[in-house]
Every structure is written in C-alpha cells, then in structure tokens.
Design a protein around this motif. Structure first.
Motif, mmCIF file in Angstrom:
data_model
loop_
_atom_site.group_PDB
_atom_site.id
_atom_site.type_symbol
_atom_site.label_atom_id
_atom_site.label_comp_id
_atom_site.label_asym_id
_atom_site.label_seq_id
_atom_site.Cartn_x
_atom_site.Cartn_y
_atom_site.Cartn_z
ATOM 1 N N TYR A 25 -6.648 -4.460 -3.281
ATOM 2 C CA TYR A 25 -6.464 -3.019 -3.150
ATOM 3 C C TYR A 25 -7.657 -2.271 -3.731
ATOM 4 C CZ TYR A 25 -4.012 1.466 -3.072
ATOM 5 O OH TYR A 25 -3.648 2.765 -2.810
ATOM 6 N N GLN A 63 0.812 -1.212 0.000
ATOM 7 C CA GLN A 63 0.000 0.000 0.000
ATOM 8 C C GLN A 63 0.849 1.267 0.000
ATOM 9 O OE1 GLN A 63 -3.798 -0.026 2.399
ATOM 10 N NE2 GLN A 63 -2.791 -1.793 3.313
ATOM 11 N N LYS A 110 1.921 1.790 -3.482
ATOM 12 C CA LYS A 110 0.799 2.276 -4.289
ATOM 13 C C LYS A 110 0.555 3.767 -4.046
ATOM 14 C CE LYS A 110 -1.929 0.047 -6.440
ATOM 15 N NZ LYS A 110 -2.036 -0.310 -7.879
#
Length: 472
Positions: free
Chosen positions: A315, A129, A132
């Motif tokens: 996600y 994450q 990202k």
C-alpha cells in the motif's frame, strides 16, 4: 439535500449540456446518466477528462452556499494518495449547482463483469484499500454517506479511489416512504440498498429527517448524524457484492425487514468460500452499530489473517506511484525493475500461503498499467522480469488469441473460438492476408455479414443477435 428537494417540481427539463456550455475551458463530451437528483456528464478540461454532476436549482431558498463550503472543506482534508477522491470544485450559477471531479474510467461495479475476472487476491486487495480509505476519512472526521460499488473507482493499476462523498445527502430517511431513498440513493435503479438500518426513521419519531434543517456532516457527522459505523455497514454490503461477483446482500425491502429483526445477509455470505473474509463482512454488516468494528480495528485484527501481511508494504508503495502522477511510464518501469528484488523478499516473507496470496499478481497490474504500447510492450517485462522469475505468472498457451489466426477467422469455420480468452482479429491486415475473400467481403455491414460463413461471420452475428434482443 432533504425532503424539500424531492418535493420541488421543475418547470422545464433541459439536457445536461445546457448547463455546461457556458463554462469556460470545459468541453462537453457526453451524458453519463440522469436522475431526478443529478444529471451527470463527461467533459474535457485543461487538466484532462472530468465528471460534472449537475443539480438543477428549482428552489432558491436552499442553503447551497453552506453545502459548497462543506465540499471545499472535504477537498482540503481528503486526498487521492489515501484512496479518497472528493469533488475538486463546486460552482453555483443562477440555474444549477455543478460539482467537478476527475474522471475515472472503471468502477468496482464495472470491474466485476469485465474480463479477466478478479482473482480472490485482487478482491482482497480492493477490500483492504477500501478499509484504508475509510480509516483515513474517519480519522479526519469525514463520513462518506453513500458507499456503493459505483462510488468505488479503480485506476488502471487497481488503485482504489472512494469518490462522490455525499455530504449533501440526508443522514436519515423515512422508513415508510421509499421516495426519498429512490431520489437520493437508488441512482442506478437496481433497487439495491446499502444504507445502514439505523438511518431509516419513522416520520413521527424524528424531528430532523430532512438534512436541510441540520448542520453539515463535518460539524455533526460524528455527533449524532452520519457516523463511521454507517459507512462500515455500507462498505460491507458493497464488498459482499464485489466478492460474490454481483449478488447484492440487500434490497430496500429486505434491509427494512432486517432492521425490524428479519433475516440478515447470511444466505449471500455463504457463497463466499474464504472464511476469514466472510467473518469480516459479517462484522461489518451487523444489525447493531455497536457490533461493527471500525475500519482501523478491522485492519489491525485481520492483518495476516484475512489480509496478507505484505499488503501494508505494498500500500505504501502504491501511494508513491499514485502521488507521482508526472513520472513517465519508462521511468516507472525502471523503478519497478530496480525495486523487484526487495518486493519479492517481502512477498515471500509475508505471503503465508503463497498459492493463495501470491503478491506478484498485484505487482503485475502495476507493471502492465505503465507499459507504453508504442514501445515493444512485451520485450521489457518479458526479458527483464518474467524470464528471470517465470513463476510470477501462470502461463496459458495459445489462449489469448495473439497468434496468426487469419485462416481460422476468415478462411474456415473454427468451432473452438469461444474457448479463447481474447482474440486478435487482425482485421486491418485482411487486404493482404486474406486477398481471396477481401474483394467480395471488403466491407462488413449488417447485410453482408449475414452471408459470410467464416468464423468471423458467426462471431459478428452472435453480437447482432444480442443487440436485437436487447432492443426488442
């Protein structure tokens, strides 16, 4: 905000609530810490709990309007749906600059020392994450500038939010004077240093060490000042500390030595058993910026290698939940129940080694975070989810201390109490479950607990001893 700020000495030092009390519809709650650079407080607003960072204005010539404009641009570009939580508002008064953002209870730094401790898959999920969020920010020409565990926030369902984007901090600081590093970046006073080595410059070799005389990060961040490679290095350092559960790869001294050709973080990386994760972190913390891969390319290269393939699907699913802030918990639980078969198919198809990469662990954090506790919290997830697929969880019998423990806690000495993961103390039930002792020990304080020789007495005295040790 440059060297000029650290050189200015305030004529009067006031508590943080002094700067907040005049703000409409905001109620000060408590201080969250104070440094020479910022005073930080928690407060309540109409939208909910918020964090307010206060910079005291001692020099009216500072270009504060420019920095306020930069923060407003960040707000228009970044979004929590992509793991970025910028300041929602910047307010200028004659006394201070106040920065507002949503309050998030837990940082990654808090989480590494909180039970239940993170599993390797959960660490990978946080790692994924963060990459990202950085990929999104860098694609939009935004650099963070101060990534550390304290600025990686985690929601109750382990959704990562990068916060406190530091467009107002200097891109470069002098290598031979630690004052600027301490002032701007060592706010935790841990002496941990995650600043990319190329951001340290010799005083005589750089004409623009002070950020105040340069343009903002959004104008110059990808043209010679802050750049994505700097963020990648800082993120690598923070994630190494996360993965090793508190072992920092660099202090200020060791990072400056690394910059000059000294030893790198290999001695810390050796503690990480996962070879693929170790490889990713080594790339991120390369001495030369050109040797560091971008967040986008790291995600592509290590998909299905360091990061399970189902992370991409998950996600997107988390993005929907994070963006759907108005849904009631019961509605979300119905959605989870409906989507579970599809998610299970994705887990089984993309997990690879299911023992290492069982995505159900992450899904359960999403479920438990949305349970309404005044509803029968155990019934719905147990009957509708776990009974249908008991392999979702690893069961540990009688280790969560939720069974009837009154006799062991209040009527005897139970030497195995430390082996429990958690213990339900049943404290408010003592008047009728422990009648014989309640009359004598109805109220516990620092005096009466000393003569209480049942299990709870030993537990309480151990906490008191730690309290006394920390204050002496």
């Amino acid at each position: 905000m440059g060297n000029q700020l650290s050189a200015t000495v305030p004529s009067q030092i006031l508590p943080v609530d002094h700067y907040i009390e005049e703000i409409e519809n905001v109620v000060y709650e408590k201080s969250l810490g104070s440094t020479r650079f910022f005073k930080v407080a928690r407060a309540k607003a109409q939208e909910g709990d918020i964090v307010i960072k206060v910079f005291v204005v001692n020099d009216p010539s500072l270009p504060l309007n420019e920095h306020q404009s930069n923060l407003e641009v960040l707000l228009s570009v970044l979004t929590p749906q992509w793991g970025c939580l910028p300041f929602q508002k910047a307010m200028l008064t004659d006394k201070a600059v106040l920065l507002f953002r949503q309050y998030i209870h837990t940082s990654a730094y808090d989480r590494i020392s909180t039970r239940p401790f993170l599993m390797d898959l959960e660490k990978k999920w946080i790692f994924f994450q963060v990459l990202k969020a950085l990929s999104f920010a860098h694609t939009n020409r935004v650099c963070h500038g101060d990534i550390k565990l304290e600025n990686i926030m985690l929601t109750s369902f382990s959704w990562v939010l990068l916060t406190d984007f530091a467009s107002y901090k200097p891109a470069y600081i002098p290598e031979d004077n630690p004052t600027d590093f301490t002032y701007f970046f060592d706010t935790s006073r841990r002496r941990v240093c995650y600043i990319a080595p190329e951001r340290f410059r010799s005083e005589g070799g750089d004409r623009q060490i002070s950020r105040l005389n340069s343009q903002s990060v959004l104008d110059q961040g990808l043209k010679g000042e802050l750049n994505p490679a700097m963020d990648i290095f800082s993120a690598g350092c923070a994630l190494t500390e996360l993965w090793t559960e508190g072992v920092p790869p660099f202090t200020l001294a060791s990072l400056l030595a690394f910059r000059s050709g000294g030893p790198g973080p290999e001695h810390v990386l050796e503690k990480i058993e996962d070879l693929e994760i170790r490889e990713v972190l080594k790339i991120m913390m390369a001495r030369e910026p050109s040797d560091r891969m971008s967040a986008y390319h790291l995600l592509g290269k290590y998909k299905g290698v360091a990061f399970p393939g189902f992370f991409d699907h998950f996600y997107k699913y988390f993005q929907i939940i994070a963006d759907d802030s108005c849904s009631l918990s019961d509605e979300r639980m119905k959605k989870f129940h409906k989507d579970l078969p599809h998610l299970m198919d994705i887990f089984k198809r993309d997990s690879g080694n299911t023992r290492k990469n069982n995505g159900c662990v992450i899904f359960l954090t999403l479920v438990t975070a949305n349970i309404r506790w005044y509803y029968n919290a155990g019934e719905r997830p147990s009957i509708e989810v776990l009974y249908k697929d008991p392999s979702l969880v690893h069961r540990v019998k009688l280790k969560f201390g939720a069974h009837m423990l009154v006799h062991k806690l209040y009527k005897s000495y139970w030497k195995e109490w430390k082996e429990q993961i958690t213990i339900h103390l049943l404290f408010n039930h003592r008047p009728y479950l422990d009648k014989e002792n309640f009359e004598t020990y109805g109220v516990f304080n620092e005096t009466t607990i000393m003569s209480y020789n049942q299990t709870f007495g030993f537990m309480a005295r151990e906490v008191l001893l730690m309290k006394y040790a920390s204050t002496n």
